[in-house]
Write a protein that holds these residues in place. Structure first.
Motif: not given
Length: 413
Positions: A391, A4, A97, A133, A131, A395, A8
């Motif tokens: 995030v 992860k 973040i 961004i 999470t 993924q 990022i």
């Protein structure tokens, strides 16, 4: 799947490089600064172990992940663009973040009172606990489409590092100038050498798209006659009033703010007017080819009708086609959409198959001989200060790319 924090860090390294494109420029890429990220990408692709890494004189990047199986597998491709939209500044991006998002307002910029709120953007509530961004409220983020670039690079890196996952030859391509409609213009389909490809350039997780608008641009020019207003009776022709008549004669509810789904529209982008002359710039959009042609004909006929009403040629119109609905090129090879759908389900993602209310490099590439549906990259609220990307979406996009590669090899054993 890929680490992860590594993902990022990669994404941050892309979005902090300004790659805004410029529709007023005739060069390719349209801005010199796009070379900064393009050249860095070339080095990164070599570093992760890809082969045949090339960049041409127009900053189009291509690279190969060789097959690791003995049997024949169709060559497939993945494509994204590295420029960002000129709609909002992409300079000095400062990504933020938000860990374990709680479903409440996110203060992007306290000093300027800029808040990303689920009251306005309810998609945020899909990502509670994840999470995010975001921007700092003063720039766009650039997830469109640097999320797609990061996902493709990360998926290739994962496959290089996990040779136990079997796949055929994979080609990847990164383009400049997609945001100004020129991303595929100088893409060398023959050199790319894939049987089909996917653009990683959608939004919400699960999006899978193989329909888009038919698109045209129109410039309406209205001629007037300037005379001193004190002696203007019967002589002055105010082009702005005639232009207003033209605007008001088009269907008022067939505009972007009143349409959705497969509904088309006329969109007045700009008005530049004085008494002596006025110019209107429109875009025309429709998923249906016949209705698209009817919209263009309506605009041309309206100009003729106004000229007939005034007994002279005051209104002229120039219409140029921009791109077409890729559905007609994808439907004969629907197995490539089925493959992507299967790859999503394997990743426990519910596919969302819907038409794109816009354009994509995939549309032009499909008409250039490279069938190219579009897959989610995971971001939201593109082209502005409220842009964000979870995030976990990125993924999952990486997982879908890996699954497509693996399934293509399995189905051709």
């Amino acid at each position: 799947m890929i680490d992860k924090q590594h993902l990022i860090d990669r994404f941050f390294s892309y979005v902090t490089v300004d790659t805004e494109s410029d529709p007023e420029s005739d060069s390719t890429p349209s801005t010199e600064k796009q070379w900064n990220l393009a050249n860095a990408l070339v080095e990164e692709l070599k570093q992760i172990g890809l082969e045949d890494v090339t960049i041409d004189e127009n900053a189009y990047i291509m690279a190969t992940l060789p097959s690791n199986v003995d049997h024949d597998v169709p060559v497939i491709g993945f494509v994204s663009h590295f420029d960002t939209s000129p709609d909002f500044t992409g300079a000095n991006v400062k990504p933020q973040i938000v860990e374990n998002y709680d479903g409440k307002d996110i203060v992007l910029n306290a000093e300027k009172d800029i808040v990303l709120s689920p009251d306005e953007f309810d998609d945020l509530l899909l990502y509670k606990g994840q999470t995010l961004i975001t921007t700092d409220g003063t720039t766009l983020l650039g997830a469109d489409d640097k999320a797609g670039v990061a996902e493709i690079v990360s998926a290739m890196e994962y496959l290089v590092n996990h040779p136990e996952i079997k796949h055929g030859k994979i080609r990847i391509g990164f383009t400049p100038d997609e945001e100004i409609g020129r991303g595929a213009h100088k893409f060398d389909v023959e050199k790319f050498g894939a049987e089909w490809a996917y653009t990683m350039d959608g939004s919400q997780i699960g999006e899978l798209e193989y329909e888009n608008f038919n698109a045209a641009g129109a410039v309406v020019t209205v001629k007037g006659k300037i005379v001193h207003p004190g002696t203007a009776k019967g002589k002055m022709i105010n082009s702005m009033y005639i232009a207003t008549d033209y605007i008001n004669s088009l269907p008022r509810m067939e505009t972007p703010e009143h349409t959705e789904g497969r509904e088309g529209f006329f969109h007045l982008q700009s008005v530049n007017g004085e008494v002596d002359g006025t110019k209107l710039q429109y875009i025309i959009r429709d998923h249906d080819k016949d209705q698209f042609e009817a919209r263009k004909n309506m605009m041309a006929k309206l100009a003729d009708d106004i000229n007939a009403q005034h007994g002279k040629e005051l209104v002229s119109i120039e219409i140029k086609d921009q791109y077409f609905n890729m559905r007609e090129k994808i439907e004969p090879v629907m197995h490539i959409v089925d493959l992507a759908e299967e790859a999503m389900k394997k990743a426990n993602i519910k596919p969302i198959i819907k038409p794109i209310r816009g354009g994509t490099d995939g549309s032009q590439l499909s008409f250039m001989g490279l069938p190219c549906p579009n897959i989610f990259a995971g971001g939201h609220n593109f082209h502005g200060r409220y842009e964000y990307v979870p995030v976990e979406n990125m993924q999952k996009a990486i997982e879908v790319i890996v699954n497509i590669a693996q399934l293509a090899a399995e189905k051709n054993e």
